[in-house]
Write a protein that holds these residues in place. Structure first.
Motif, PDB file in Angstrom:
ATOM      1  N   UNK A 123      39.773  39.019  39.830  1.00  0.00           N
ATOM      2  CA  UNK A 123      41.081  39.347  40.391  1.00  0.00           C
ATOM      3  C   UNK A 123      41.163  38.658  41.742  1.00  0.00           C
ATOM      4  N   UNK A 124      42.073  37.706  41.882  1.00  0.00           N
ATOM      5  CA  UNK A 124      42.169  36.937  43.113  1.00  0.00           C
ATOM      6  C   UNK A 124      43.569  37.018  43.698  1.00  0.00           C
ATOM      7  N   UNK A 125      43.632  37.013  45.027  1.00  0.00           N
ATOM      8  CA  UNK A 125      44.914  37.025  45.729  1.00  0.00           C
ATOM      9  C   UNK A 125      44.931  35.891  46.747  1.00  0.00           C
ATOM     10  N   UNK A 126      46.113  35.512  47.175  1.00  0.00           N
ATOM     11  CA  UNK A 126      46.227  34.540  48.242  1.00  0.00           C
ATOM     12  C   UNK A 126      46.583  35.271  49.522  1.00  0.00           C
ATOM     13  N   UNK A 144      36.363  40.860  42.653  1.00  0.00           N
ATOM     14  CA  UNK A 144      37.531  40.488  43.437  1.00  0.00           C
ATOM     15  C   UNK A 144      37.223  39.242  44.261  1.00  0.00           C
ATOM     16  N   UNK A 145      38.169  38.309  44.310  1.00  0.00           N
ATOM     17  CA  UNK A 145      38.010  37.069  45.071  1.00  0.00           C
ATOM     18  C   UNK A 145      39.121  36.971  46.105  1.00  0.00           C
ATOM     19  N   UNK A 146      38.742  36.938  47.371  1.00  0.00           N
ATOM     20  CA  UNK A 146      39.684  36.844  48.488  1.00  0.00           C
ATOM     21  C   UNK A 146      40.505  38.116  48.665  1.00  0.00           C
ATOM     22  N   UNK A 152      38.414  52.480  44.817  1.00  0.00           N
ATOM     23  CA  UNK A 152      37.049  52.528  44.333  1.00  0.00           C
ATOM     24  C   UNK A 152      36.281  51.261  44.686  1.00  0.00           C
ATOM     25  N   UNK A 153      34.950  51.377  44.880  1.00  0.00           N
ATOM     26  CA  UNK A 153      34.167  50.184  45.234  1.00  0.00           C
ATOM     27  C   UNK A 153      34.096  49.187  44.084  1.00  0.00           C
ATOM     28  N   UNK A 154      34.449  47.941  44.370  1.00  0.00           N
ATOM     29  CA  UNK A 154      34.389  46.844  43.411  1.00  0.00           C
ATOM     30  C   UNK A 154      33.801  45.639  44.145  1.00  0.00           C
ATOM     31  N   UNK A 316      28.376  46.358  43.809  1.00  0.00           N
ATOM     32  CA  UNK A 316      29.777  46.621  44.135  1.00  0.00           C
ATOM     33  C   UNK A 316      30.038  46.436  45.626  1.00  0.00           C
ATOM     34  N   UNK A 317      29.332  45.516  46.208  1.00  0.00           N
ATOM     35  CA  UNK A 317      29.423  45.289  47.650  1.00  0.00           C
ATOM     36  C   UNK A 317      30.490  44.249  47.981  1.00  0.00           C
ATOM     37  N   UNK A 318      30.893  44.236  49.244  1.00  0.00           N
ATOM     38  CA  UNK A 318      31.761  43.190  49.764  1.00  0.00           C
ATOM     39  C   UNK A 318      30.893  42.125  50.416  1.00  0.00           C
TER      40      UNK A 318
END
Length: 331
Positions: A123-126, A144-146, A152-154, A316-318
């Motif tokens: 799942x990516x956002x700009x 998740x990308x960007x 919830x932790x992803x 599930x870390x950032x």
């Protein structure tokens, strides 16, 4: 377009034999496999993935589905999408993109993505942001990308904006500049908050007081880039700048800074140094003089996100991805 039946007829074999040639070639005798492959090549047959799913497949093996929120509307989409595709192919995987725009129904778009039965989802956002992650996405390996999960932790891969801004401002101050004009992105954005922390850290380490610097914040919306020249000229009584450098929220702001300063006969970097942010795709090297900036690591974010799915990582870390400082001639 040729069908499975056409291939079976050309190779003079059963439909089951053609199916095995496509999905389990090791189960066929070499001569039979060669005959089927020859028929496929002669007819330019393309496997129907949707038909395979209807026959009961739960997922398309080694396929990454990319849910792209507003991503394709910006030049940076090239970096993220290209990186995901190249990384997937290098490891024997495929990828496909489903675009979601601000006025789309998230439920419908997620259902469309899942209908392709991917083996994992990016799942990516700009523009760095926090997003609610639909529960349906989490039924498959998801990263998740960007962006970051709002609830919830992803697992997520994001730019290290604080460190990137710190390195850029540190280099600016090391070059001898002391009176920055700071032209920030809108106040509430995650990137603004984190970059300002890096800016403050660099200033304090240099023995300066960043709170005394001139700070201007752009309003939200692309139309407000037109406000930048007035912000600059407000700090230039009689056409003389009260600042000796400009720290720009992104390279688009830096472009307007160049135009405004040069139109007043102010030399870059002799009179005023300029620091950008983003390394805007296809533009960063075209400034005259070339713009010193910080690289948004979108290609690396795409690569790491794809590898997260391919390698079956479960954390599930950032993960904050380094945003390198690029020294060019504007400082």
């Amino acid at each position: 377009m040729a069908s499975l039946k056409d291939v079976a007829k050309r190779a003079n074999v059963s439909l089951m034999t053609v199916s095995r040639a496509l999905n389990s070639p090791e189960r066929l005798r070499p001569d039979t496999l060669a005959c089927v492959q020859a028929a496929i090549n002669e007819l330019n047959y393309v496997p129907d993935l949707s038909a395979k799913k209807i026959r009961g497949a739960r997922a398309t093996p080694k396929t990454i589905g990319v849910l792209a929120l507003d991503t394709v509307t910006t030049p940076f989409s090239v970096e993220i999408a290209l990186s995901i595709e190249e990384t997937a192919r290098a490891h024997g995987w495929n990828s496909f993109v489903v675009n979601m725009f601000s006025d789309d129904s998230p439920e419908k778009i997620v259902d469309l993505l899942l209908s392709h039965r991917p083996g994992g989802i990016i799942y990516t956002t700009m523009g760095l942001r926090q997003v609610p992650v639909p529960a349906k996405l989490l039924t498959l390996p998801c990263v998740l990308a960007n962006c970051e999960s709002l609830h919830q932790p992803v697992a997520s891969y994001i730019p290290d904006d604080e460190q990137g801004q710190y390195e850029g401002v540190k280099a600016l101050l090391k070059a001898g500049y002391r009176r920055p004009l700071c032209l920030h992105l809108p106040f509430a954005r995650l990137a603004t908050v984190r970059r300002q922390k890096g800016l403050t850290r660099a200033g304090l380490e240099a023995g300066l007081s960043p709170e005394t610097w001139i700070h201007c914040y752009m309003q939200d919306g692309d139309a407000h880039y037109q406000d930048i020249p007035a912000m600059i000229e407000a700090q230039m009584p009689q056409g003389k700048p009260t600042f000796d450098c400009v720290i720009c929220g992104n390279d688009r702001i830096a472009f307007l800074v160049y135009q405004t300063l040069l139109s007043h006969g102010i030399r870059i970097p002799t009179d005023v140094g300029v620091l950008g942010y983003d390394n805007m795709v296809g533009i960063g090297d075209l400034f005259l003089p070339p713009l010193s900036t910080v690289q948004l690591p979108h290609y690396e974010i795409g690569r790491l996100s794809a590898l997260h799915i391919i390698n079956g990582d479960s954390h599930r870390e950032t993960v904050r991805v380094a945003s390198p400082w690029l020294h060019r001639a504007s400082i």
